[in-house]
Design an enzyme around this catalytic site. Sequence first.
Site, PDB file in Angstrom:
ATOM      1  N   ASP A 186      -0.880  76.534  66.347  1.00 49.35           N
ATOM      2  CA  ASP A 186      -1.887  77.383  67.003  1.00 49.35           C
ATOM      3  C   ASP A 186      -2.160  78.672  66.245  1.00 49.35           C
ATOM      4  OD1 ASP A 186      -1.935  75.375  68.846  1.00 49.35           O
ATOM      5  OD2 ASP A 186      -0.713  76.430  70.335  1.00 49.35           O
ATOM      6  N   GLU A 236       8.571  70.269  70.099  1.00 50.79           N
ATOM      7  CA  GLU A 236       9.655  71.138  69.557  1.00 50.79           C
ATOM      8  C   GLU A 236      10.993  70.861  70.234  1.00 50.79           C
ATOM      9  OE1 GLU A 236       6.588  72.061  70.330  1.00 50.79           O
ATOM     10  OE2 GLU A 236       5.952  72.239  68.262  1.00 50.79           O
ATOM     11  N   ASP A 262       2.129  66.252  70.072  1.00 53.36           N
ATOM     12  CA  ASP A 262       2.143  67.708  70.242  1.00 53.36           C
ATOM     13  C   ASP A 262       3.347  68.091  71.120  1.00 53.36           C
ATOM     14  OD1 ASP A 262       1.221  70.353  70.276  1.00 53.36           O
ATOM     15  OD2 ASP A 262      -0.200  69.992  71.922  1.00 53.36           O
TER      16      ASP A 262
HETATM   17  O1  MIG Z   1      -0.169  74.165  75.371  1.00 56.60           O
HETATM   18  O2  MIG Z   1      -3.095  69.892  73.916  1.00 56.60           O
HETATM   19  O3  MIG Z   1      -1.003  73.080  69.280  1.00 56.60           O
HETATM   20  O4  MIG Z   1      -3.476  71.795  69.078  1.00 56.60           O
HETATM   21  O5  MIG Z   1      -4.974  71.467  71.449  1.00 56.60           O
HETATM   22  C1  MIG Z   1      -1.128  73.828  74.435  1.00 56.60           C
HETATM   23  C2  MIG Z   1      -3.580  71.174  73.958  1.00 56.60           C
HETATM   24  C3  MIG Z   1      -0.959  72.395  74.021  1.00 56.60           C
HETATM   25  C4  MIG Z   1      -1.081  72.873  71.662  1.00 56.60           C
HETATM   26  C5  MIG Z   1      -1.545  72.340  70.337  1.00 56.60           C
HETATM   27  C6  MIG Z   1      -3.044  72.322  70.310  1.00 56.60           C
HETATM   28  C7  MIG Z   1      -3.575  71.461  71.452  1.00 56.60           C
HETATM   29  C8  MIG Z   1      -3.065  72.013  72.779  1.00 56.60           C
HETATM   30  N1  MIG Z   1      -1.599  72.077  72.756  1.00 56.60           N
END
Ligand code: MIG
Length: 790
Positions: free
Chosen positions: A482, A407, A404
């Site tokens: 999200d 980016e 995650d």
């Molecule tokens: O700032 O890890 O898109 O699926 O549950 C949020 C926490 C960070 C974003 C992801 C989401 C995940 C969440 N993350």
Amino acid sequence: MKNQIVYTEKENYPKNYVSHSVINNIIEIESSEDLKLRIYPLTNDIIRIRYSLDGYFDADFSYAIDENYNFPHVDYIIDDRGDEFIVKTTNVRCVVNKQNLKITFKSIDGKVLCEEEKGFHWEKNEEFGGYIVQNSKVLQKGECFYGLGDKPTDLNLHEKKFTNWGTDEYGYHKDTDPLYKSIPIYYALNDNGAYGIFLDNTYQSHFDFGLEREDVTSFWAQGGEMNYYFIAGPELMDVCKRYTQLTGVPEMPPLWALGFQQCKWSYYPDKEVLAIASKMRDLRIPCDAIYLDIDYMDGFRCFTWDKEKFPDPKGLVDNLKEQGFQTMVIIDPGIKIDKNYSVFQEGMEKGYFCKRIDGHYVEGKVWPGECYFPDFTRPEVREWWAGLYKGLIEEVGVAGVWNDMNEPALFEVESKTFPLDVLHDYDGHQTGHRKAHNIYGMQMARATAEGVRQFSGGKRSLIITRSGYSGLQRYSSVWTGDNIATFEHLWLADVQAQRLAISGISFCGSDIGGFINQPNPELMMRWIQLGIFHPFCRVHSSGDHGDQEPWSFGEECLDVFRKTVELRYQLLPYLYTTFYQYYNEGTPMIRPLVFFDQYDVQTKDRDHEFLCGDHILVCPIVKDEARSGKVYLPTSQWYHFWTNDLYDGGKEHNVNAPVDEMPIFIKAGGIIPRYPVQQYVGEKTIDTVTLDIYYKQGSESSYFYDDDKNGYGYEQGEFTYTKFELTGDQEHLSIVKTQEGNYDSEIKNFKLNLIGLPAEVSEIKVDNLIVSKDVLISTAFETITISLKG
Ligand code: MIG
């Protein structure tokens, strides 16, 4: 007539042809300034175009192109005649105008597929140096556009404009742009056929399909080279397969990864995880994986465990495994600045964190607080990162990893990401963040995939990433980030998944039910009905918006949820076969209607119905409280999955959609392999697969793929790919079975379920012997012929 072409002062254009040379099948044209144009006839269907402004080309390096791709043989000739310089393969002509180097791509019978308007041009980039490299093409009358990865908008991109720059967009909406992924491939469909343009340039790039100027399609990048691939059709499906083969396909997933998965931010402590797991079993919701989001870690430090919430990680993972659950964990790129944390120490000692141009580390705030970030574009760093997975995978037994925030995303800065002066190795082609931004997440997923594979003891695994660039599919599956629990987002999930699949990334899905906010029961039911037809099928939500387990929405929802997920488990052999076709041929697992029949104008703007594999058409219900829906069935005949009624294609139908049954249609002649319901993959020993055989007058081919479902033997031929050729007329239905591969499958017999026969069965022959009708319950066969009462 077209608008006058308006040339502006800042823009520079190629001048006239002077000479050309050919080295290693690369045709290089020199124009009267220093500019050079290279034309690469890569295959009979793919022509690559590159320009150099000063006559020197940079080292040829791409993260997108699959190194293992064996370019098929190309036959081309050069035809240098008068005003035109033509490179001609067996499928496409690339015609260069010698006055101005403008390129026209034509079909082999001379029809214009894609013609340049201003063509290649460039502007000085005053701020950063280099050039903004641009290209504009004539937008043909009625031309439609598709592709570009995760864009949350209508399927047809005509009259829209986009940017590619990986961005963390919490709670995006329709038309938010850009999102997490950068996939610069677009498809165009006009009266003369379909083609694709893949701009392999990782800088921030832009695409405009007739928004700024209605007769013009243009694309440009903020730096780097104008380097693109023209991919010929004539069909969209051909273009898609070629693009997908060029940028690569994933390994076969373990079959469990096509099962249902449950996630939340976050399940903790361990007892809570076990409670969710046992409730799945008690309530008989089939499920194969459960996820640990960031709270399993010690202060969000990657590769650590919170000892209070999870005192015995291996014990937990083993316990889940005994109940048939795989454990997935999240890993983010940010490494906490903490002198007592071994990953930080090692990264510092080895110099693996990204630095800015003045030598300072890029420091950014994410979940753990201030962090440094590994430079995943450096091979040694990827190797190190891969090695860090030893504990999670080999010792604890985690089955896969979720990447995650790659980016890369940063909190509290307006840009949401690294400053542009961060340096990257870019596999030995040192550069800055402007060029590396869009591939950072993909290189993280690549390092993760390498690590997980290394420690999985010969088993396959599952990797998921949020960000990535073209080719990311070689390493990872994806989800759409999200989203929000609204019906509009249900429609977005539907369209985004179709778009990802045609952009080479079939292994995709959305957060079922929506990440932000809580769905109403109806939305949850409609979302899982869509979700079971997405290759990646996972419920996920942000815990601060309420519960999102299948049982959180009342009895009716629970029952519908079970019925729907059970259907997914029955269809696993069909989905697995469809995955194999993606792996083997590059076909998208889910297909917009226009990719099914581009010659039917009705399909061009349809975007809620889609095909999953060769024979299943699904029509998600994306409106609250709808009990019927409109479905366009393309040419062919279609069986209603729930009633077995036969419908004509080439028409829109209004069909019932009770809350427990999303409309699903099966193409006549299709044979759908089906498993019994299991609570998880491998729960039952399955030795008989049911074949749902949908009668057709005429013929149709269907397939069934099988292997050991979790090892790598299939790469050495240990699989079976079975073809069923069905032929039907008024008096007969016959199926001829042939097989490739040499896996010793447990499945020896098939149960034959005949649907839609126009008359009663009078006689059945298996391999030319007359047999009793009981044979339909379970039989092996090479040929089966069913005679019908005339
Ligand atoms: O700032 O890890 O898109 O699926 O549950 C949020 C926490 C960070 C974003 C992801 C989401 C995940 C969440 N993350």
